[in-house]
Design an enzyme around this catalytic site. Sequence first.
Site, PDB file in Angstrom:
ATOM      1  CB  SER A   1      -0.911   0.055   1.058  1.00 38.91           C
ATOM      2  OG  SER A   1      -0.080  -0.118   2.502  1.00 38.91           O
TER       3      SER A   1
ATOM      4  CG  HIS B   1      -4.042  -1.535  -1.845  1.00 37.24           C
ATOM      5  ND1 HIS B   1      -4.207  -0.050  -1.884  1.00 37.24           N
ATOM      6  CD2 HIS B   1      -3.486  -1.640  -0.229  1.00 37.24           C
ATOM      7  CE1 HIS B   1      -4.349   0.360  -0.539  1.00 37.24           C
ATOM      8  NE2 HIS B   1      -4.016  -0.332   0.394  1.00 37.24           N
TER       9      HIS B   1
ATOM     10  CE  LYS C   1      -7.649  -0.350   0.756  1.00 39.81           C
ATOM     11  NZ  LYS C   1      -7.784  -0.632   1.959  1.00 39.81           N
TER      12      LYS C   1
END
Length: 519
Positions: free
Chosen positions: A278, A306, A338
């Site tokens: 990240s 992610h 996300k």
Amino acid sequence: MATTAADGNLKPYLRKNGVKCEHIGKNGYHNHKEKNGQGTGVASRRHKHEPFEQAPMYVAVLTYLGFGIVTLFGYLRDFLRAVGLEKCNIAQEREKQKDFVPLYQDFENFYTRNLYMRVRDNWNRPICSLPGPVFDLMERVSDDYNWTFRYCNRVIYDRHTVNSINSLRYMDSIHEELEQLVANFLGVESAMTYGMGFATNSMNIPALVGKGCLILSDELNHTSLILGARLSGATIRVFKHNNMQSLEKMLKEAVCSGQPRTHRPWKKILIVVEGIYSMEGSVVRLPEVIALKKKYKAYLYLDEAHSIGAVGQTGRGVTELFNVNTADVDVMMGTFTKSFGASGGYIAGKKELVDYLRTHSHSAVYATAMSPPATEQIIRAMKCIMGKDGSTEGMRRIRQLAENAKYFRSRLKEMGFIIYGNDDSPVVPVLLYMPAKVVAFAREMLARKIGVVVVGFPATPITEARARFCVSAAHTRDMLNRVLDCMNEVGDLLCLKFSRRKYSPQPDLCDETDFELDS
């Protein structure tokens, strides 16, 4: 004498998965054979351009000098507070409690009151709209140097209103549908969902390993993974980021030496990595990690917070990006915050694993399930990606995200910024280094009506403060160009273009079939 990965023991597995390697270099990365000037194989294409350029020496020196100056002024201000010449706003323990263990650590308090508070306006900015490519920030001001804020009845951005989803479906059935959909999406036997992404890691790792087990953790793993490892009671050893030589050395030592003192074999050895890191934007070297896991009979825990819904031909994460079998990953974890625009997380894998967690995980036994509206949002987003909504909108967005990430990265490199991470990664860290420049950058960008996320110590090394951009498929080329123009302007204004490398655009490393729809 025992052989290592550098001796070629990983070659059969890697060749089977389309990677041709000569040997592992000193940094633990594979040196791939070249054909017509380009690497061959999946791992070669995905990792050939993943730069981690070092800052020039003067930048590092000035960064340390900047922290030194603010530290000296911090001690001076503490002295002024002690003699009553400056108002003290910090939380203090009562005199009657002086014999108790202190609630606050001295350096943490010092850092908070003298460094962080002076620039606190650049963090935790209140968002007063739905998240998206454009959003609203509530304007706030401070009369006491960021100790407290007053909120104004004005927003910094104006945007259109988006209708929220109202779910009235029966709660049990909708959660069962989501878990089955996640399992189908990932190509695994079973999955379980949780109401909080952070707790998905921190509460499930202790259910999987404990005393007598060994966790091998990448040095750049997320805080939730670190907390889960610590709560488990297992022994933790940290290997260098994405460094296969470092990982194999620890695996070999663990297998040969066993537990400390007793030298009994470890009950379990769990390798913990992320799909996309990240803060670095780098992608895990998954084929090599799986090869080492198989060689030393370890287990693999993969955090795809992610990467799921963001990379791969159909958005199924790094397993698809590298074309590896999901059965080779023992524990697949991801979040819905996300790519799916909701909240919560999941654990997926074999049915035995999920059934075990349903009765042993604190997140399953003691926590509440995610709300029906959030569950409905995830189902609709996932069906869109999978094409089950009857359209190709999901594939269009996956393709658009990849194009946006590569375009944004290449333009920033052309300007002269130091950018970390993989070309396929939508996480784009821009290195700023010096504390004063971090603050100035955030404020200058906000003055141009662009909200940015700046990150510094302790979330990053003290000399590697940065701005982290997360590119979205919803960002248009005009939006990206506007941000890039402002970045170029602010970069020149604040002298942030530290790169000494002459950037030349790289050829597209994706196969021509990367974005074709499934037949």
